[in-house]
Design an enzyme around this catalytic site. Sequence first.
Site, PDB file in Angstrom:
ATOM      1  N   MET A   1       6.560 -33.077 -40.257  1.00  0.00           N
ATOM      2  CA  MET A   1       6.998 -31.678 -40.332  1.00  0.00           C
ATOM      3  C   MET A   1       8.128 -31.534 -41.358  1.00  0.00           C
ATOM      4  O   MET A   1       8.794 -30.503 -41.402  1.00  0.00           O
ATOM      5  CB  MET A   1       7.446 -31.190 -38.956  1.00  0.00           C
TER       6      MET A   1
ATOM      7  N   HIS B   1      13.618 -38.227 -43.243  1.00  0.00           N
ATOM      8  CA  HIS B   1      14.737 -39.163 -43.143  1.00  0.00           C
ATOM      9  C   HIS B   1      14.188 -40.577 -43.318  1.00  0.00           C
ATOM     10  O   HIS B   1      12.987 -40.758 -43.598  1.00  0.00           O
ATOM     11  CB  HIS B   1      15.468 -38.979 -41.812  1.00  0.00           C
TER      12      HIS B   1
ATOM     13  N   HIS C   1      10.933 -41.500 -41.443  1.00  0.00           N
ATOM     14  CA  HIS C   1       9.711 -41.055 -42.125  1.00  0.00           C
ATOM     15  C   HIS C   1       9.417 -41.949 -43.328  1.00  0.00           C
ATOM     16  O   HIS C   1       8.281 -42.325 -43.584  1.00  0.00           O
ATOM     17  CB  HIS C   1       9.871 -39.623 -42.644  1.00  0.00           C
TER      18      HIS C   1
ATOM     19  N   GLN D   1       2.320 -26.034 -32.380  1.00  0.00           N
ATOM     20  CA  GLN D   1       2.903 -26.995 -31.440  1.00  0.00           C
ATOM     21  C   GLN D   1       4.275 -26.573 -30.928  1.00  0.00           C
ATOM     22  O   GLN D   1       4.921 -27.337 -30.203  1.00  0.00           O
ATOM     23  CB  GLN D   1       2.950 -28.395 -32.054  1.00  0.00           C
TER      24      GLN D   1
ATOM     25  N   SER E   1      16.039 -38.549 -36.304  1.00  0.00           N
ATOM     26  CA  SER E   1      15.197 -37.389 -36.041  1.00  0.00           C
ATOM     27  C   SER E   1      15.673 -36.226 -36.895  1.00  0.00           C
ATOM     28  O   SER E   1      16.887 -36.060 -37.101  1.00  0.00           O
ATOM     29  CB  SER E   1      15.283 -36.996 -34.555  1.00  0.00           C
ATOM     30  N   SER E   2      14.734 -35.425 -37.367  1.00  0.00           N
ATOM     31  CA  SER E   2      15.119 -34.225 -38.130  1.00  0.00           C
ATOM     32  C   SER E   2      15.992 -33.326 -37.261  1.00  0.00           C
ATOM     33  O   SER E   2      16.862 -32.611 -37.767  1.00  0.00           O
ATOM     34  CB  SER E   2      13.876 -33.454 -38.567  1.00  0.00           C
TER      35      SER E   2
HETATM   36  P1  AMP Z   1       8.035 -35.335 -37.402  1.00  0.00           P
HETATM   37  O1  AMP Z   1       8.307 -34.888 -38.802  1.00  0.00           O
HETATM   38  O2  AMP Z   1       9.236 -35.344 -36.526  1.00  0.00           O
HETATM   39  O3  AMP Z   1       6.834 -34.650 -36.818  1.00  0.00           O
HETATM   40  O4  AMP Z   1       7.641 -36.868 -37.517  1.00  0.00           O
HETATM   41  C1  AMP Z   1       6.618 -37.295 -38.369  1.00  0.00           C
HETATM   42  C2  AMP Z   1       6.278 -38.737 -38.068  1.00  0.00           C
HETATM   43  O5  AMP Z   1       7.429 -39.552 -38.278  1.00  0.00           O
HETATM   44  C3  AMP Z   1       5.852 -38.943 -36.610  1.00  0.00           C
HETATM   45  O6  AMP Z   1       4.774 -39.877 -36.574  1.00  0.00           O
HETATM   46  C4  AMP Z   1       7.090 -39.503 -35.986  1.00  0.00           C
HETATM   47  O7  AMP Z   1       6.831 -40.320 -34.868  1.00  0.00           O
HETATM   48  C5  AMP Z   1       7.661 -40.312 -37.122  1.00  0.00           C
HETATM   49  N1  AMP Z   1       9.095 -40.504 -36.907  1.00  0.00           N
HETATM   50  C6  AMP Z   1      10.025 -39.559 -36.587  1.00  0.00           C
HETATM   51  N2  AMP Z   1      11.230 -40.122 -36.400  1.00  0.00           N
HETATM   52  C7  AMP Z   1      11.071 -41.462 -36.603  1.00  0.00           C
HETATM   53  C8  AMP Z   1      11.938 -42.585 -36.540  1.00  0.00           C
HETATM   54  N3  AMP Z   1      13.230 -42.462 -36.236  1.00  0.00           N
HETATM   55  N4  AMP Z   1      11.430 -43.806 -36.805  1.00  0.00           N
HETATM   56  C9  AMP Z   1      10.108 -43.947 -37.119  1.00  0.00           C
HETATM   57  N5  AMP Z   1       9.235 -42.927 -37.178  1.00  0.00           N
HETATM   58  C10 AMP Z   1       9.702 -41.698 -36.929  1.00  0.00           C
END
Ligand code: AMP
Length: 300
Positions: free
Chosen positions: A32, A36, A39, A63, A188-189
């Site tokens: 999304m 960071h 990702h 979602q 986390s974002s």
């Molecule tokens: P998101 O942008 O939060 O939807 O995350 C995109 C992908 O990155 C998802 O598969 C998350 O599980 C993964 N992700 C998010 N935070 C982390 C993290 N700290 N370490 C590894 N993968 C992550």
Amino acid sequence: MSIEVVTTIADMRALVDSVRGASRSVGLVPTMGYLHAGHRSLVERAAAECDHVIVSVFVNPLQFGPGEDLERYPRDLAGDTATAAAGGAGTVFHPTASEMYPEGEPLTRVIVSKVTEPLCGRFRPGHFDGVTTVVAKLLAICDPDRAYFGRKDAQQLAAVTRMAADLNFRARIVACPTLREADGLAMSSRNAYMSPADRAAAPAIFAALEATAAIVVAGERETSVVEAKLSGELAGRPRLDVEYAQARDARTLAHPDTLSGEVLLAVAARCGPARLIDNVVIDLNGPRPAVDAGEIKGEP
Ligand code: AMP
């Protein structure tokens, strides 16, 4: 390496056709955005294993529940494109909501039962249906050989893995370790929402998971005892409002009385304006328990 930003499904399909036509493999990292280092580690893993890597950046309205953070979710396409390029991606797929959902709400959704029901499923009704629907669409559009997901979102990983198997997508779902800040907080974002005081309180989640993993490693197998330990470690921690603290089977998310196989210790807690989730997995299959708590990568 130059990176291209693609915004339409037609252009994305044409690009994938040309990559596949050259017998090159395709890796997809769905995100999304507001990327960071966590990702980026997924992008780097994809680039190591696939010839062409697509990073999708799409804040998926399907979602988010009413009153959740859809509108204020952080966005930075220029930064994301730079991060994706630095990680080795060749394409950023950044469609608009109307490109992905031209008729508004889709009449068709992909619903994975059982694994989506406990944990976050209890607190975010419909969330995982939105996730699996958009991931199914991204897999249909990009048709990757491999798709990369973080273990941090353990329930999402379990749901997507089951969906890809049930629906015979070509993609192999690859699980990647959680990257953490120097004090253990999972990257986390949404960490950007926290005040300095919230941010100082948040690492208590990982500390509680580690302390609880230690009693499982030491031999405790009774789910109720393990969950009491996890809740006890979290109790009284400032600024944390715990939604759940549970021990489950990491793959099926079943909740047996006695723990075996791959054990997921999972926590969700509100910390100021952020809703934080985190977990560790303990593999009890080998001769000795093996804890997967991810990797500390942040600068101290
Ligand atoms: P998101 O942008 O939060 O939807 O995350 C995109 C992908 O990155 C998802 O598969 C998350 O599980 C993964 N992700 C998010 N935070 C982390 C993290 N700290 N370490 C590894 N993968 C992550």
